[in-house]
Design a protein around this motif. Structure first.
Motif, mmCIF file in Angstrom:
data_model
loop_
_atom_site.group_PDB
_atom_site.id
_atom_site.type_symbol
_atom_site.label_atom_id
_atom_site.label_comp_id
_atom_site.label_asym_id
_atom_site.label_seq_id
_atom_site.Cartn_x
_atom_site.Cartn_y
_atom_site.Cartn_z
ATOM 1 N N ILE B 17 -26.940 -102.965 86.988
ATOM 2 C CA ILE B 17 -27.156 -103.867 85.899
ATOM 3 C C ILE B 17 -25.339 -103.905 85.280
ATOM 4 N N THR B 18 -24.594 -103.319 85.722
ATOM 5 C CA THR B 18 -23.235 -103.554 85.192
ATOM 6 C C THR B 18 -22.355 -104.142 86.187
ATOM 7 N N GLY B 19 -22.917 -104.409 87.428
ATOM 8 C CA GLY B 19 -22.206 -105.103 88.468
ATOM 9 C C GLY B 19 -21.193 -104.297 89.175
ATOM 10 N N ARG B 20 -21.335 -102.628 89.128
ATOM 11 C CA ARG B 20 -20.345 -102.010 89.718
ATOM 12 C C ARG B 20 -20.954 -101.521 91.297
ATOM 13 N N SER B 21 -21.902 -101.907 91.804
ATOM 14 C CA SER B 21 -22.386 -101.246 92.902
ATOM 15 C C SER B 21 -21.874 -102.366 93.812
ATOM 16 N N CYS B 22 -21.568 -101.701 95.083
ATOM 17 C CA CYS B 22 -20.669 -102.398 96.160
ATOM 18 C C CYS B 22 -21.652 -102.741 97.333
ATOM 19 N N TYR B 23 -21.661 -104.026 97.249
ATOM 20 C CA TYR B 23 -22.359 -104.561 98.407
ATOM 21 C C TYR B 23 -21.489 -105.076 99.639
ATOM 22 N N VAL B 24 -21.915 -105.417 100.660
ATOM 23 C CA VAL B 24 -21.013 -105.651 101.667
ATOM 24 C C VAL B 24 -20.008 -106.651 101.569
ATOM 25 N N GLY B 25 -20.286 -107.511 100.570
ATOM 26 C CA GLY B 25 -19.363 -108.744 100.504
ATOM 27 C C GLY B 25 -18.439 -108.372 99.260
ATOM 28 N N ASP B 26 -18.658 -107.271 99.050
ATOM 29 C CA ASP B 26 -17.658 -106.655 97.679
ATOM 30 C C ASP B 26 -16.463 -106.111 98.245
ATOM 31 N N TYR B 27 -16.312 -105.396 99.550
ATOM 32 C CA TYR B 27 -15.221 -105.012 99.874
ATOM 33 C C TYR B 27 -13.948 -105.846 100.091
ATOM 34 N N VAL B 28 -12.750 -105.593 99.558
ATOM 35 C CA VAL B 28 -11.787 -106.393 99.624
ATOM 36 C C VAL B 28 -10.507 -105.706 100.646
ATOM 37 N N VAL B 184 -19.834 -99.193 111.080
ATOM 38 C CA VAL B 184 -20.641 -100.503 110.917
ATOM 39 C C VAL B 184 -21.125 -100.208 109.645
ATOM 40 N N HIS B 185 -21.101 -101.032 108.774
ATOM 41 C CA HIS B 185 -21.816 -101.110 107.379
ATOM 42 C C HIS B 185 -22.309 -102.424 106.835
ATOM 43 N N GLY B 186 -23.183 -102.270 106.094
ATOM 44 C CA GLY B 186 -23.583 -103.553 105.508
ATOM 45 C C GLY B 186 -25.289 -103.561 104.895
ATOM 46 N N SER B 187 -25.718 -104.629 104.889
ATOM 47 C CA SER B 187 -27.149 -104.829 104.155
ATOM 48 C C SER B 187 -28.117 -104.620 105.231
ATOM 49 N N MET B 188 -29.010 -103.420 105.030
ATOM 50 C CA MET B 188 -30.023 -102.914 106.084
ATOM 51 C C MET B 188 -30.845 -101.899 105.524
ATOM 52 N N GLN B 189 -31.707 -101.982 106.430
ATOM 53 C CA GLN B 189 -33.079 -100.885 105.887
ATOM 54 C C GLN B 189 -32.693 -99.456 106.958
ATOM 55 N N CYS B 190 -32.392 -99.843 108.094
ATOM 56 C CA CYS B 190 -32.552 -98.753 109.197
ATOM 57 C C CYS B 190 -31.175 -98.400 109.648
ATOM 58 N N SER B 207 -21.671 -90.942 119.569
ATOM 59 C CA SER B 207 -20.703 -90.155 118.572
ATOM 60 C C SER B 207 -19.696 -91.172 118.441
ATOM 61 N N GLY B 208 -19.514 -92.383 119.076
ATOM 62 C CA GLY B 208 -18.342 -93.360 119.112
ATOM 63 C C GLY B 208 -18.697 -94.120 117.684
ATOM 64 N N VAL B 209 -19.786 -94.104 116.986
ATOM 65 C CA VAL B 209 -20.242 -94.953 116.010
ATOM 66 C C VAL B 209 -20.677 -94.206 114.830
ATOM 67 N N HIS B 210 -20.604 -94.982 113.678
ATOM 68 C CA HIS B 210 -21.389 -94.446 112.690
ATOM 69 C C HIS B 210 -21.725 -95.459 111.703
ATOM 70 N N VAL B 211 -22.855 -95.524 110.900
ATOM 71 C CA VAL B 211 -23.447 -96.565 110.251
ATOM 72 C C VAL B 211 -23.806 -96.240 108.616
ATOM 73 N N LEU B 212 -23.254 -97.025 107.747
ATOM 74 C CA LEU B 212 -23.295 -96.672 106.362
ATOM 75 C C LEU B 212 -24.331 -98.097 105.915
ATOM 76 N N GLN B 213 -25.282 -97.717 105.121
ATOM 77 C CA GLN B 213 -25.978 -98.704 104.552
ATOM 78 C C GLN B 213 -25.405 -98.953 103.137
ATOM 79 N N ASP B 214 -24.839 -100.174 102.983
ATOM 80 C CA ASP B 214 -24.201 -100.650 101.680
ATOM 81 C C ASP B 214 -25.446 -100.631 100.614
ATOM 82 N N VAL B 215 -24.895 -100.881 99.689
ATOM 83 C CA VAL B 215 -26.025 -101.345 98.423
ATOM 84 C C VAL B 215 -26.611 -102.495 99.096
ATOM 85 N N THR B 216 -27.946 -102.588 98.982
ATOM 86 C CA THR B 216 -28.662 -103.643 99.753
ATOM 87 C C THR B 216 -29.682 -104.612 98.749
#
Lengths: 272, 706
Positions: B17-28, B184-190, B207-216
Motif C-alpha cells: 500500500i505504501t509502494g515499497r514492495s519491489c517488483y521485478v520492474g523496480d530493480y535499478v 533468476v527472479h521475477g513474477s511467478m508462482q512456482c 546447483s548452477g541456478v537459484h530462483v527468487l520469486q519477486d513480489v508478484t
C-alpha cells in the motif's frame, strides 16, 4: 520528458498554436495513453477562458477545457448532456476529460459529441486570425478528420438554450463502466400546438462519424402525432435504408438491429 | 467464528500500500532490456534472419546461444526456448535483442529482416486432429444403459478463451553471479519449476541456478508455467551478455502471447431412465495451441469433472488436447473444470426442459452424496453439503420461486432470468501427484531470538500465503503472529514444498507447517537455533489413483459451491444486467475470513467475466484483435453491483484446522448460472450452448425462430 508549452492565457495559446507544430492537450485522457513519441503538446488545461460555462441569449456555451465532472455539477448544462457524459469511462477519467478533447479526438464514439449532433450544436474555433463558428455536423468530416486548421483551437461548444428537454438517450457499451460505446443513441423531440416542430435522432459509434439525417427527420416535421404514427414504419424504414454501418468490435448487423430498436423506442416514448 | 478464522492485517499490506514492495520492474542498476523478435506467421519456416550490425553492448540471442537444451521443461519438453526452424504460432519468440537502451533495442528489432516460407496453419479447433494428449476412461456398462434408456440426448457445447488479466504483466530477469551461478527472479508462482527449467536450458545442473520469486502482481495460473519459458529466455540472454537481462512484457504483448484458458468443444450424450441419469458418454476437446505446456494436467482435471456433481453409474469420457497454430493455452484458475462444468450444467437444464420439470428438481434427483462413487471410481469420502448449500442460497435469493416464475413466458423489453449451478473443485493436485511427483517438504527455522521463519516455496500472489502460513504456525506455537514470518522464496534457501497451483498451498503445505509447528513446540529450547522438517504423507483413506486408467481417488477431498445469478436482459440492446450474483462456497475452515472472502468475490467476478464480456477476437490469420484492456473487457465493480458471497464450512480433517482448497473454486461455476439465467430470460425454446455470451450473442439468439 514531455515537451510542451503551458500558456497562461488564451491569447498566448493561440500564438503558440500558430507558430509551432503542437498537439492541443486538454485532459490528456487519450493522449497520455497514446504516449506518442517526439510530440510537442500545447497544454490548454490551465487556461481560464476555456473553463467556463456561460449562458447568453441563444446558447449555453461550454468551454472546451471544462471537464465532464465540472459539467455534471453545473446547473446550466442540459440534463441530456449530463446523462451522456456521466456514462463516460469512470470518475477519474471524467475528472480530467474535457469537451474539447472529446471533440478533438475525432471519434464517432465520443459520448458528448453525440449530444452535440442531436442538438445541432455549433463550435467556436479560435485562431490568431479570429473566430469561426461551425456546425458540429460540418466539423466532423470522418474518422479522425476534423475541419480544424493547424492554427486553430476548439474554444467553445454552443448548445441551443431550449429544445433539449424532451429526449431519449441510450448508451450500449461492452460493460457498465470504462466502456467505449458500441452503439449510442440520442433523440430529442418538440411538439407545439399539436404539431411536431423538432424530431432529431443521432447515432454514435456505428460508423466513421456520428449519423444524423435531417432530411429523414423532415418527414415528420409539421405532422401531428397521429399523422406521425401512420408514417412510423415508413420513417423507420427510411433510416434502415440509409444507414450503412461498419463492423467494429461488434458486427454491423448487431449495430443495425440495436439502432432500429432504439429508434422505435424513441418514437414510442413520445407517443408515435 | 473460530480464532484461526479471525482476520488480521495481511503481512504484505503495508509494503504494497505504501509502494515499497519491489517488483521485478523496480530493480535499478546495470540491467539490459530484452525484447522479443516474434514470428509474424501462425506457421512458417524461418529461412533466414538478417540482423543489422549491433552497436557495442547490444546482443542478439537465439536458439544457437542456448548452452544446454533448447527445450523448456514443463510437463513435457516440446516448448522451445527460442523457436526452431519452424515457427508454430503468431508471436512465437524467434530471438531476443537486448541492450542498455530500450529505444535502441526496439530500433534494432525493427531493422531485423526475417525471411519466411509460409506454411498452412491450423487455426480451427474443429479441424484439429493432432492430439497432444488423448485420454479415455469410464465405468459401468454404457451400451446397456443407452439401450435401456427412456430417452437419449446429445448436445455440443463450446467455450472460449480467457486471459488471466493480472495487474502485473509477465516479467523475468536473470543475473550472472560472481560464483558462476545464474540468479533468476521475477513474477511467478512456482520458483522450483523455473529452477528446473533454467538448469536444463543452461546445462548447468540444479546447483548452477537459484530462483527468487519477486513480489508478484497476480497470477491466477498465468504464472504457473509461463515464467519457466521467459525465465529460460532471459537466462540464456544473460549468459551470452554476461550481464543482467530483464524482459517485461507490454500489456498488448502479454494479452496476445502469454497462455490463456483452453477453449473447448464438448459433446455430451446422456441417457435418462425414470427421471434419473443412467449414463453419460462425453467427448472433450481442448484447444492446446502450438505446444503442450500444461495441457495434460488441465485436460485431466477437465475430464475428471466432466460428469459434474451427478451420480452417473455408467460413464465414458474421452478427452483430447489438440494441437493448433495458436499461442499455447495454459493454466487459469479452475484449470479445465470451468469448461466441462458449464457443459454439463447447461445440458442438465436442457434435458429438464425437455422432460418438463424444473431443472433444479432434476439436478436434485441426480446429485451425488457422501459414499457415492466418483467419476473415476473413487469415493466421496466426506459429507457432500450441496443440498444444504442450495437451501441456504434459496433463503438468500428466493431462488426456487424465481426459478419457476421466470421460466414462464415473458413479454416486454426487459426480461428476467435466474440460473443455478453447483459444482466441486478437487482439492490439491490431481491423482497421486502429491505422493509420486511433488513430495512436498516444508521447514520451520527458529532463531535464537524466538522468531520463526517459514521455509517453503509457495508464492504469495495475492492469495495471502505470507499471512496465512505464519498464522497457522503462530497459532500452533501459541506465539504472537509478529514472531513468525514468511518471505518470498529463493530456491537457494528454501525446500521444494511444491508449486503454487491446484488450490493446494494452504491445504497441503499449510498442514505440513501445522505439523512442523507441533514438532517444533515439542523440541523448543529458548535461545537456540532450531530447524524442523516435515514431509508430505498421503492420507490413509485414499484409494490409490492410476493415471493410465483414471481409476481411484483423483482428489482426497472436494471444495463445493452453489451459485445463483439473477439477470435482466434488455431485448432491444442485448445488454444483460446482473441483478444479483450469490455464491455459497465451502472451502472448509477459512484460515482468514477477509482473505477467503476476497478470494471468493474476486474469483466469482472472474467467472462472470469469463462467461459474459471477456471475448477474444481473432482475424482469419490467427491474430488477436483486441489486445488492450479497453477492448478485452474484464468486468468492473459496476457490472455486478450486488455480489454476495457466503461460506458454508464442511471441515476436512486432513487440512489445517479443517481447511481445504479455496483459490480456484469461486470461478468455476459462474458460467453455468449466468448462461442459464440469460437463456431463461430469452424464453422457452432458446437453447444456449456456447459462451462467452455477450450482448451481441443475445441479439443473435433473439433473431432465431424458436
Amino acid at each position: 520528458m514531455v515537451n510542451g508549452y503551458a500558456p497562461k492565457c488564451l491569447q498566448e495559446a493561440l500564438e503558440i498554436r500558430a507558430a509551432h507544430d503542437v498537439v492541443p492537450y486538454a485532459g490528456g485522457t487519450d493522449l497520455m495513453v497514446e504516449n506518442r513519441p517526439n510530440v510537442t503538446y500545447l497544454f490548454l488545461n490551465k487556461i481560464p477562458e476555456l473553463k467556463q460555462v456561460v449562458v447568453d441569449d441563444n446558447y449555453i456555451r461550454i468551454g472546451s477545457g471544462v471537464t465532464f465532472t465540472e459539467a455534471i455539477a453545473n446547473e446550466n448544462v442540459p440534463q441530456l448532456m449530463k446523462e451522456a457524459i456521466s456514462r463516460i469511462a469512470a470518475c477519474a477519467i471524467r475528472n480530467a476529460g474535457t469537451f474539447g478533447g472529446n471533440l478533438g479526438n475525432g471519434s464517432a464514439k465520443a459520448d458528448s459529441v453525440l449530444i452535440e449532433f442531436v442538438s445541432g450544436a455549433k463550435l467556436r474555433l479560435l485562431s490568431v486570425k479570429g473566430e469561426r463558428i461551425v456546425d458540429v455536423e460540418k466539423f466532423y468530416l470522418g474518422r479522425k478528420k476534423l475541419d480544424l486548421g493547424s492554427d486553430e483551437i476548439i474554444a467553445e461548444v454552443l448548445l441551443p438554450k431550449t429544445g433539449l428537454e424532451n429526449y431519449y438517450y441510450e448508451k450500449v457499451g461492452g460493460r457498465n463502466a470504462l466502456a467505449i460505446s458500441r452503439v449510442s443513441f440520442a433523440g430529442v423531440f418538440e411538439e407545439k400546438d399539436g404539431k411536431i416542430v423538432n424530431i432529431a435522432a443521432a447515432f454514435g459509434a456505428v460508423a466513421d462519424t456520428v449519423l444524423r439525417y435531417r432530411d429523414i427527420e423532415a418527414m415528420l416535421i409539421g405532422k401531428t402525432i397521429e399523422e406521425a404514427k401512420a408514417m412510423k414504419a415508413e420513417y423507420i424504414q427510411a433510416y434502415s435504408d440509409r444507414m450503412v454501418l461498419t463492423r467494429g468490435r461488434v458486427s454491423a448487423e448487431y449495430r443495425k438491429t440495436v439502432c432500429m430498436n432504439l429508434l422505435g423506442e424513441f418514437l414510442s416514448k413520445f407517443g408515435i | 467464528m473460530e480464532k484461526i478464522s479471525q482476520s488480521v492485517v495481511k503481512k504484505d499490506h503495508l509494503p504494497k500500500i505504501t509502494g515499497r514492495s519491489c517488483y521485478v520492474g523496480d530493480y535499478v542498476g546495470d540491467i539490459l532490456v530484452g525484447k522479443m523478435l516474434r514470428s509474424k506467421y501462425a506457421r512458417a519456416k524461418v529461412l533466414s534472419v538478417k540482423v543489422p550490425e549491433l552497436p557495442e553492448g547490444y546482443y542478439y540471442v537465439d536458439r544457437n546461444d542456448v548452452p544446454g537444451d533448447n527445450n523448456v521443461n514443463i510437463v513435457m519438453d516440446d516448448t522451445p526456448v527460442y523457436a526452431r526452424e519452424i515457427v508454430e504460432y503468431i508471436g512465437e519468440p524467434i530471438a531476443m535483442v537486448c541492450g542498455p537502451d530500450e529505444a535502441v533495442v526496439k530500433e534494432i528489432l525493427s531493422k531485423i529482416e526475417v525471411e519466411y516460407e509460409e506454411l498452412e496453419p491450423l487455426l480451427d479447433l474443429r479441424l484439429a486432429t493432432e492430439a497432444h494428449f488423448d485420454y479415455e476412461y469410464g465405468k459401468g456398462d454404457l451400451e446397456k444403459a443407452f439401450a435401456e434408456a427412456d430417452k437419449v440426448y446429445v448436445e455440443e457445447f463450446e467455450t472460449g478463451y480467457q486471459d488471466q488479466a493480472y495487474i502485473e504483466c509477465q516479467g523475468m530477469m536473470a543475473e550472472p553471479e560472481a560464483d558462476g551461478r545464474m540468479f533468476v527472479h521475477g513474477s511467478m508462482q512456482c520458483a522450483y519449476y523455473v529452477h528446473g527449467a533454467v538448469a536444463r536450458v543452461l546445462g548447468c545442473g540444479p546447483s548452477g541456478v537459484h530462483v527468487l520469486q519477486d513480489v508478484t502482481g497476480g497470477g491466477f495460473g498465468g504464472k504457473e508455467a509461463f515464467p519457466s519459458i521467459l525465465g529460460s529466455q532471459v537466462a540464456v540472454a544473460a549468459k551470452k551478455a554476461g550481464k543482467a537481462v530483464r524482459c517485461i512484457f507490454d500489456r498488448d504483448e502479454d494479452l496476445e502471447f502469454s497462455s490463456k484458458r483452453h477453449p473447448s468443444l464438448n459433446t455430451y450424450k446422456i441417457a435418462v431412465k425414470d427421471g434419473k441419469i443412467t449414463a453419460m458418454d462425453i467427448d472433450v476437446k481442448f484447444n492446446g495451441g502450438a505446444y503442450t505446456t500444461l495441457s495434460a494436467v488441465v485436460l485431466q482435471r477437465g475430464i475428471i469433472a466432466a460428469s459434474g456433481v451427478y451420480n452417473v453409474p455408467n460413464l465414458h469420457v474421452r478427452g483430447r488436447a489438440l494441437k493448433t497454430n495458436s499461442t499455447p493455452s495454459g493454466a487459469y484458475r479452475g484449470f479445465g473444470a470451468p469448461q466441462t462444468f458449464f457443459s454439463v450444467e447447461m445440458f442438465m437444464n436442457h434435458i429438464a426442459q425437455d422432460l418438463g420439470i424444473d431443472s433444479i428438481d432434476f439436478k436434485l434427483a441426480n446429485v451425488v452424496k457422501q459414499g457415492d462413487g466418483t467419476s473415476t471410481s473413487g469415493i466421496y469420502h466426506f459429507p457432500v453439503p450441496l443440498v444444504d448449500m442450495l437451501n441456504e442460497v434459496d433463503a438468500k435469493t428466493d431462488l426456487f420461486k424465481k426459478h419457476k416464475e421466470y421460466s414462464k413466458p415473458q413479454t416486454g423489453r426487459y426480461r428476467k432470468g435466474i440460473g443455478m449451478s453447483w459444482y466441486f473443485h478437487g482439492a490439491g493436485f490431481t491423482g497421486s501427484g502429491e505422493r509420486d511427483h511433488i513430495k512436498a517438504v516444508a521447514k520451520l527455522h527458529k532463531y535464537p531470538d524466538g522468531s520463526v521463519e517459514v521455509l517453503a516455496c509457495n508464492g504469495e500472489i495475492g492469495q495471502g500465503l505470507r499471512t496465512t502460513f505464519p498464522k497457522i504456525v503462530a497459532h500452533e506455537l501459541n506465539i504472537p503472529l509478529e514472531k513468525v514470518y514468511y518471505d518470498h522464496p529463493d530456491t537457494a534457501r528454501v525446500p521444494d514444498s511444491g508449486p503454487t497451483v491446484a488450490s493446494r498451498s494452504l491445504m497441503v503445505v499449510g498442514e505440513l507447517l501445522r505439523r512442523a509447528a507441533i514438532k517444533l513446540r515439542d523440541v523448543w529450547v529458548d535461545g537456540e537455533d532450531q530447524i524442523v522438517t516435515e514431509n508430505f504423507k498421503e492420507p490413509d483413506f485414499m484409494i490409490p489413483f492410476y493415471i493410465d486408467k483414471f481409476q481411484g481417488d483423483a482428489y482426497p477431498t472436494y471444495a463445493w459451491a452453489v451459485n445463483a445469478i439473477e439477470v435482466e436482459v434488455d431485448t432491444y440492446t442485448g445488454v444483460t444486467k446482473i441483478v444479483n450474483a450469490t455464491g455459497n462456497f465451502d472451502v472448509g475452515t477459512p484460515i482468514d475470513w477477509n482473505i477467503v472472502m476476497g478470494q471468493m468475490e474476486g474469483g466469482f467476478l472472474q467467472g462472470i467475466g469469463y462467461t459474459s464480456t471477456e471475448k477474444i477476437y481473432y482475424d482469419n490469420k490467427g491474430r488477436m484483435r483486441n489486445t488492450t484492456f479497453s477492448d478485452y473487457l474484464i468486468p468492473t465493480s459496476k457490472d455486478v453491483v450486488d455480489l454476495n458471497c457466503m461460506l458454508h464450512v464442511e471441515k476436512y480433517p486432513n487440512g489445517p484446522y479443517g481447511a481445504k482448497g479455496a483459490g480456484e473454486l469461486p470461478l468455476v461455476g459462474a458460467p453455468g448460472a449466468f448462461v442459464e439465467a440469460v437463456e431463461m430470460a430469452l424464453g422457452a425454446g432458446h437453447k444456449i450452448n456456447h459462451m462467452p455470451f455477450n450482448a451481441e450473442e443475445v441479439i443473435k439468439e433473439l433473431s432465431k425462430e424458436v
